[in-house]
Design a protein around this motif. Sequence first.
Motif, PDB file in Angstrom:
ATOM      1  N   MET A  88      40.412  40.243  33.914  1.00 45.07           N
ATOM      2  CA  MET A  88      40.048  40.505  35.303  1.00 45.07           C
ATOM      3  C   MET A  88      40.794  39.501  36.137  1.00 45.07           C
ATOM      4  O   MET A  88      40.599  38.305  35.964  1.00 45.07           O
ATOM      5  CB  MET A  88      38.548  40.219  35.467  1.00 45.07           C
ATOM      6  CG  MET A  88      37.705  41.443  35.619  1.00 45.07           C
ATOM      7  SD  MET A  88      36.008  40.949  35.793  1.00 45.07           S
ATOM      8  CE  MET A  88      36.019  40.443  37.480  1.00 45.07           C
ATOM      9  N   ASP A  89      41.663  39.948  37.064  1.00 46.13           N
ATOM     10  CA  ASP A  89      42.376  38.893  37.786  1.00 46.13           C
ATOM     11  C   ASP A  89      41.937  38.748  39.236  1.00 46.13           C
ATOM     12  O   ASP A  89      42.731  38.350  40.078  1.00 46.13           O
ATOM     13  CB  ASP A  89      43.900  39.003  37.658  1.00 46.13           C
ATOM     14  CG  ASP A  89      44.353  40.430  37.547  1.00 46.13           C
ATOM     15  OD1 ASP A  89      43.594  41.304  37.990  1.00 46.13           O
ATOM     16  OD2 ASP A  89      45.446  40.654  37.016  1.00 46.13           O
ATOM     17  N   ILE A  90      40.674  39.019  39.492  1.00 47.93           N
ATOM     18  CA  ILE A  90      40.195  38.826  40.861  1.00 47.93           C
ATOM     19  C   ILE A  90      40.289  37.364  41.291  1.00 47.93           C
ATOM     20  O   ILE A  90      40.754  37.049  42.382  1.00 47.93           O
ATOM     21  CB  ILE A  90      38.732  39.306  40.968  1.00 47.93           C
ATOM     22  CG1 ILE A  90      38.736  40.834  40.988  1.00 47.93           C
ATOM     23  CG2 ILE A  90      38.071  38.750  42.212  1.00 47.93           C
ATOM     24  CD1 ILE A  90      37.535  41.436  41.588  1.00 47.93           C
ATOM     25  N   VAL A  91      39.904  36.456  40.414  1.00 49.12           N
ATOM     26  CA  VAL A  91      39.936  35.041  40.759  1.00 49.12           C
ATOM     27  C   VAL A  91      41.340  34.471  40.597  1.00 49.12           C
ATOM     28  O   VAL A  91      41.903  33.896  41.528  1.00 49.12           O
ATOM     29  CB  VAL A  91      38.928  34.247  39.904  1.00 49.12           C
ATOM     30  CG1 VAL A  91      39.067  32.751  40.175  1.00 49.12           C
ATOM     31  CG2 VAL A  91      37.510  34.703  40.215  1.00 49.12           C
ATOM     32  N   VAL A  92      41.931  34.671  39.394  1.00 45.54           N
ATOM     33  CA  VAL A  92      43.271  34.121  39.153  1.00 45.54           C
ATOM     34  C   VAL A  92      44.278  34.694  40.138  1.00 45.54           C
ATOM     35  O   VAL A  92      45.201  33.994  40.553  1.00 45.54           O
ATOM     36  CB  VAL A  92      43.781  34.447  37.723  1.00 45.54           C
ATOM     37  CG1 VAL A  92      44.546  33.273  37.173  1.00 45.54           C
ATOM     38  CG2 VAL A  92      42.647  34.831  36.811  1.00 45.54           C
TER      39      VAL A  92
ATOM     40  N   VAL C  18      34.929  35.664  31.727  1.00 47.16           N
ATOM     41  CA  VAL C  18      35.631  36.907  32.075  1.00 47.16           C
ATOM     42  C   VAL C  18      35.965  36.918  33.563  1.00 47.16           C
ATOM     43  O   VAL C  18      37.084  37.240  33.963  1.00 47.16           O
ATOM     44  CB  VAL C  18      34.784  38.135  31.681  1.00 47.16           C
ATOM     45  CG1 VAL C  18      35.363  39.401  32.300  1.00 47.16           C
ATOM     46  CG2 VAL C  18      34.732  38.277  30.174  1.00 47.16           C
ATOM     47  N   ILE C  19      35.011  36.515  34.399  1.00 45.27           N
ATOM     48  CA  ILE C  19      35.246  36.518  35.840  1.00 45.27           C
ATOM     49  C   ILE C  19      36.347  35.513  36.205  1.00 45.27           C
ATOM     50  O   ILE C  19      37.179  35.775  37.055  1.00 45.27           O
ATOM     51  CB  ILE C  19      33.939  36.196  36.601  1.00 45.27           C
ATOM     52  CG1 ILE C  19      32.963  37.371  36.462  1.00 45.27           C
ATOM     53  CG2 ILE C  19      34.220  35.920  38.080  1.00 45.27           C
ATOM     54  CD1 ILE C  19      31.558  37.070  36.890  1.00 45.27           C
ATOM     55  N   LEU C  20      36.375  34.382  35.506  1.00 42.06           N
ATOM     56  CA  LEU C  20      37.399  33.376  35.805  1.00 42.06           C
ATOM     57  C   LEU C  20      38.781  33.796  35.317  1.00 42.06           C
ATOM     58  O   LEU C  20      39.754  33.086  35.545  1.00 42.06           O
ATOM     59  CB  LEU C  20      37.014  32.031  35.193  1.00 42.06           C
ATOM     60  CG  LEU C  20      35.841  31.332  35.895  1.00 42.06           C
ATOM     61  CD1 LEU C  20      35.565  29.975  35.259  1.00 42.06           C
ATOM     62  CD2 LEU C  20      36.109  31.186  37.386  1.00 42.06           C
ATOM     63  N   GLY C  21      38.869  34.916  34.626  1.00 34.99           N
ATOM     64  CA  GLY C  21      40.187  35.438  34.309  1.00 34.99           C
ATOM     65  C   GLY C  21      40.682  35.140  32.909  1.00 34.99           C
ATOM     66  O   GLY C  21      41.860  35.266  32.624  1.00 34.99           O
ATOM     67  N   MET C  22      39.781  34.763  31.992  1.00 33.05           N
ATOM     68  CA  MET C  22      40.211  34.632  30.607  1.00 33.05           C
ATOM     69  C   MET C  22      40.367  36.043  30.044  1.00 33.05           C
ATOM     70  O   MET C  22      39.604  36.941  30.377  1.00 33.05           O
ATOM     71  CB  MET C  22      39.173  33.851  29.802  1.00 33.05           C
ATOM     72  CG  MET C  22      39.655  33.501  28.417  1.00 33.05           C
ATOM     73  SD  MET C  22      38.710  32.129  27.757  1.00 33.05           S
ATOM     74  CE  MET C  22      39.050  32.261  26.006  1.00 33.05           C
ATOM     75  N   VAL C  24      39.847  39.221  28.188  1.00 34.14           N
ATOM     76  CA  VAL C  24      38.519  39.678  27.758  1.00 34.14           C
ATOM     77  C   VAL C  24      38.332  39.521  26.247  1.00 34.14           C
ATOM     78  O   VAL C  24      37.291  39.040  25.783  1.00 34.14           O
ATOM     79  CB  VAL C  24      38.302  41.140  28.174  1.00 34.14           C
ATOM     80  CG1 VAL C  24      36.998  41.674  27.612  1.00 34.14           C
ATOM     81  CG2 VAL C  24      38.319  41.260  29.683  1.00 34.14           C
ATOM     82  N   PHE C 368      35.103  46.451  38.801  1.00 32.44           N
ATOM     83  CA  PHE C 368      35.785  45.186  38.524  1.00 32.44           C
ATOM     84  C   PHE C 368      36.367  45.090  37.129  1.00 32.44           C
ATOM     85  O   PHE C 368      37.076  44.163  36.813  1.00 32.44           O
ATOM     86  CB  PHE C 368      34.809  44.017  38.735  1.00 32.44           C
ATOM     87  CG  PHE C 368      34.171  44.031  40.077  1.00 32.44           C
ATOM     88  CD1 PHE C 368      34.879  43.574  41.181  1.00 32.44           C
ATOM     89  CD2 PHE C 368      32.906  44.543  40.248  1.00 32.44           C
ATOM     90  CE1 PHE C 368      34.306  43.615  42.431  1.00 32.44           C
ATOM     91  CE2 PHE C 368      32.327  44.576  41.500  1.00 32.44           C
ATOM     92  CZ  PHE C 368      33.029  44.115  42.592  1.00 32.44           C
ATOM     93  N   ILE C 430      39.775  47.836  41.634  1.00 28.92           N
ATOM     94  CA  ILE C 430      40.648  47.779  40.457  1.00 28.92           C
ATOM     95  C   ILE C 430      40.830  49.183  39.857  1.00 28.92           C
ATOM     96  O   ILE C 430      40.774  49.328  38.657  1.00 28.92           O
ATOM     97  CB  ILE C 430      40.077  46.816  39.382  1.00 28.92           C
ATOM     98  CG1 ILE C 430      39.652  45.486  39.980  1.00 28.92           C
ATOM     99  CG2 ILE C 430      41.102  46.569  38.282  1.00 28.92           C
ATOM    100  CD1 ILE C 430      40.743  44.485  40.147  1.00 28.92           C
TER     101      ILE C 430
END
Lengths: 214, 313, 481
Positions: A88-92, C18-22, C24, C368, C430
């Motif tokens: 998920m690249d919402i933050v990055v 997951v939200i921070l972009g690692m 999945v 998302f 998305i």
Amino acid sequence: MAAGSLVLSDDSIVSRIDRSLLRVEYAMILVGGLTVFGLMLLAVFSVGGRNFLNAPLPGYVDWIEQLMPVIAVFGVSYVRREGGHIRMDIVVGALKGRALWLAELATTLAILLVAMLLLWGSWEHFLRSFDISQPMWSRDSSMDIGLPIWPAKLVVPVALGVLVVRLCLQLWAYSLAFKHNQARPVAVPLLADVATQAAMEAKQVSSREQEEAN
Amino acid sequence: TEWSVSLWGQRRAFTEHVERLAELVSERTNGEFTLNISYGGLSSNRENLDGISIGAFEMAQFCAGYHADKNPSITVLELPFLGVTSLEQESDLSMALYQHPAVVADLARWNATLLMPSPLPQYNLVGVGDAPATLADFDGLTVRATGGIGAAMETVGAVPTSMSATEVRQAMDSGVVRAVSFAPHAHMSFGTIENATWWTTNLNPGTVNCPVVVNSDALVDLSDEHREVLLGAVDEALDHYLSFYEEQTMAAWGPALEERGIAQVSFGDAELSAFRAAAADPAATAWIQQNTARGLPAQELYDFVTGLIAESN
Amino acid sequence: MEALDIGIWVTCFLLVMVILGMRVAFAAGLAGIVGLIAIFWARKDFAGDEFGWALSVAVGTAGQVPHAKVASQALSLIPTFILIGYMAYYAGLTKALFEAAKRWIAWVPGGLAVSTVFATAGFAAVSGASVATSAVFARIAIPEMLAIGYNKRFAAGVVAAAGTLASLIPPSAILVIYAIIVEQDVGMLLLAGFVPGAFSAIVYGLIIVGLAMTIKNFGPAVGGFTWRERFSALLPALPIVAVVVIILFFVYNPIPGEVAIGGSVIDIPFGGDSWGTPTEGGAIGAFIVFLMALYRGMRWSEFRDALVETAKLSVMIFTIIWGVLIYVRFLGFADLPGAFADWITSLTMSPMLILICILLAYAVLGMFMDAIGMLLLTLPVVFPAVMALNGGLDVSAADSTFGMSGPMCAIWFGILVVKMAEFCLITPPIGLNCFVVAGVRDDLSVQDVFRGVMPFFIADALTIAGLVAFPAIVLWLPSQV
Ligand code: NA
Ligand code: NA
């Protein structure tokens, strides 16, 4: 229709190592692709043998189970190199410059941790199925025709081993990017926003269309 | 003390002894020692010995035929046409073999101690189409049978095909296979009898051996009192299993066949001995040869098992 | 700390990662390993000298998963289905389909858009992935629609929405994934997707016809094809039908083996026995399309690219699968699915309302998240809860809450969830299909596509409502087998 590579290259050491490693990784993913093709042929032989010769392929399921790890895991490092694993690249996606490289460093480090732990665990899983003193070195065999399973289990630690090397290289490249505050560092997949990525996919499709037209 | 137990699928006749064991152990220790049973949450069925080996859980069930090389010594009980006639005999035979030093050593490689069997009846065939009247009718018959039973079927010209149990029903309905070799409870739960027309009552080609094991270290670490309770409850749990299988599964089996108008095919002694001669001895010879190469006293194990069967028949 | 508490903490940890972009797959793997360490360490009361033991058992448990869970016959359908799609592209089947659809049905109001929907539905019968389908059709269908005056946003929206049909109409990678997670019959689920997929296509078509009749200058109908032209367009598209029919015969052979005519029984050649299992059917389909691509002159470099692309997409999907299954292994030790199912069944709301809430939650989550990741992360917990709501996996239709047996409920819920996941491919922010379509056309922004696709939100909402209200749409076909 996956995107083309988003990895830049130049003459630096880190980029040269990146490209050498890529050759290994590309060979591994191609082996995976050929295995998918092999899987298809296997089914054709099995069906053909059963329907026309009344002789099904012995151990058809066993062979599929042997091949699947090659398809599913062997190319894991290639996909990492191309930035293909989903996130998920919402933050990055909102980060820029040093903040972005720091975030990438952190997640790469976390992935390196997972990869090393799983390398350890999957290696032990392999060792439990492997015994050099036994016929075919086998301590674990398949259900129907008794194929040794250790080769299929060995695929996982080998693939993860290459992934660990790739992740270390990326850590190095990201720290260079952080140190010099680079805008477009080499040897790491650049964060294309989803739209750019889709544009590349589209180009790939178009180029094929054009080739067809010619 | 709380032990985790790794089974798979769902609660059924095949797992009743473990469920009963859990009840008995908890009752007799006033809840101080409990078995926490999980159906598939802790491991895949083919990885249960691995889980025992690393100590992720303390008790597990598996079938020897899933992975012969992990447990070659107990696959002797899966040889075709051993001549076992009842569940009780299967149970006693297994318990005796589980004490054999070579078997104990074999499972010790996994840090596992054999606790009790999950005796299953013979894997007779359920099939569609014309019922076979003689062995000659098996020629060209496509049958879902794995391992030793599949090899045995091959000796009379049948064509064994392997597929996972979940695909069996569809493979049969669609004609990919014409017959399926399962224990009765599996014939019922995987639905092979729904469209079948015949069942072989006395072909008795063999069965699978599915022990329940415990982690050896965990067994040693138990207090003397708890260990005594656990080991002391095994016989009662097995009795419960046997009567449950007889009273619930086998009692449902006959009517289930009749309800669906499934013809019950029995073969004469002459046919059966011909089959045995063709399949049993070559399989036994091959088994002994292969497992001697693995460093097992294979001839001794085979003689031990056949001796016990001869004794009790 | 109880196992259940650990389960909840680790799940929160996973969501944050997951939200921070690692990625999945690895976030789930890490959460699983951390959770397993906590579970095993808790058994030793978190004694300091037992951490090493807990770590080694946790790593040993997790280390089995990549091999053990992936070496499966059923999962072998996924790479096969992906391969079919790439091969079909090289075999030139996409263009042929669009041309045939245009000549046959473009005479209705909004005809070219309707043709696009049905051509895409046809391609869906050989393609297992939605995004790839949209990418291909954006290239072929949008220029033709623009040429006769369609609004460019709407033209893009049609392609983005129609691409989602590929995941309902078999073959479908995502239906296979659902079947594997919930341990249900893959063949039945694939079969169940067929009617809802066609139903979705019809709803899309009706919405377009309705818009065309109410909006002025929407886009003219395209008529004037002679019957000769129509039939000649069928020929190049025929291979698709052939592949579908052959797969159908392999898996379900609908022709009886014999019929009784006037007292005598007559054998029908090719009747009765099907020729294989779903696994084999998929592989044979891929093989036929491969032969077609060869016939069309596919070169080694193209073949190699197709294989690498297939392998890449497969690895991506399988990495999520095994990563998430490490987390699921931990959930099993923490018994979180059981606890969640108990909680859901203890709610006093009406079961139907609960089901609708679950579907709405998927709609929000899907805004998302990627579809496959979303299903893999949620189903291990949500599926047992839904089954419990219906009365359990073994419940009979008569005793159940929703009026269907356990296995049928599993199929119904699967189609609903997959339809939700597909819906998420066209919702902002998305919606991957919309990004792909925008990428194909330099003159279209992502916002344009999102605006153009909006009518199809209504279509999808209607479809989902229809599937919830009339489960027979989903269950009729599988119940015939
Ligand atoms: Na499809
Ligand atoms: Na979305």
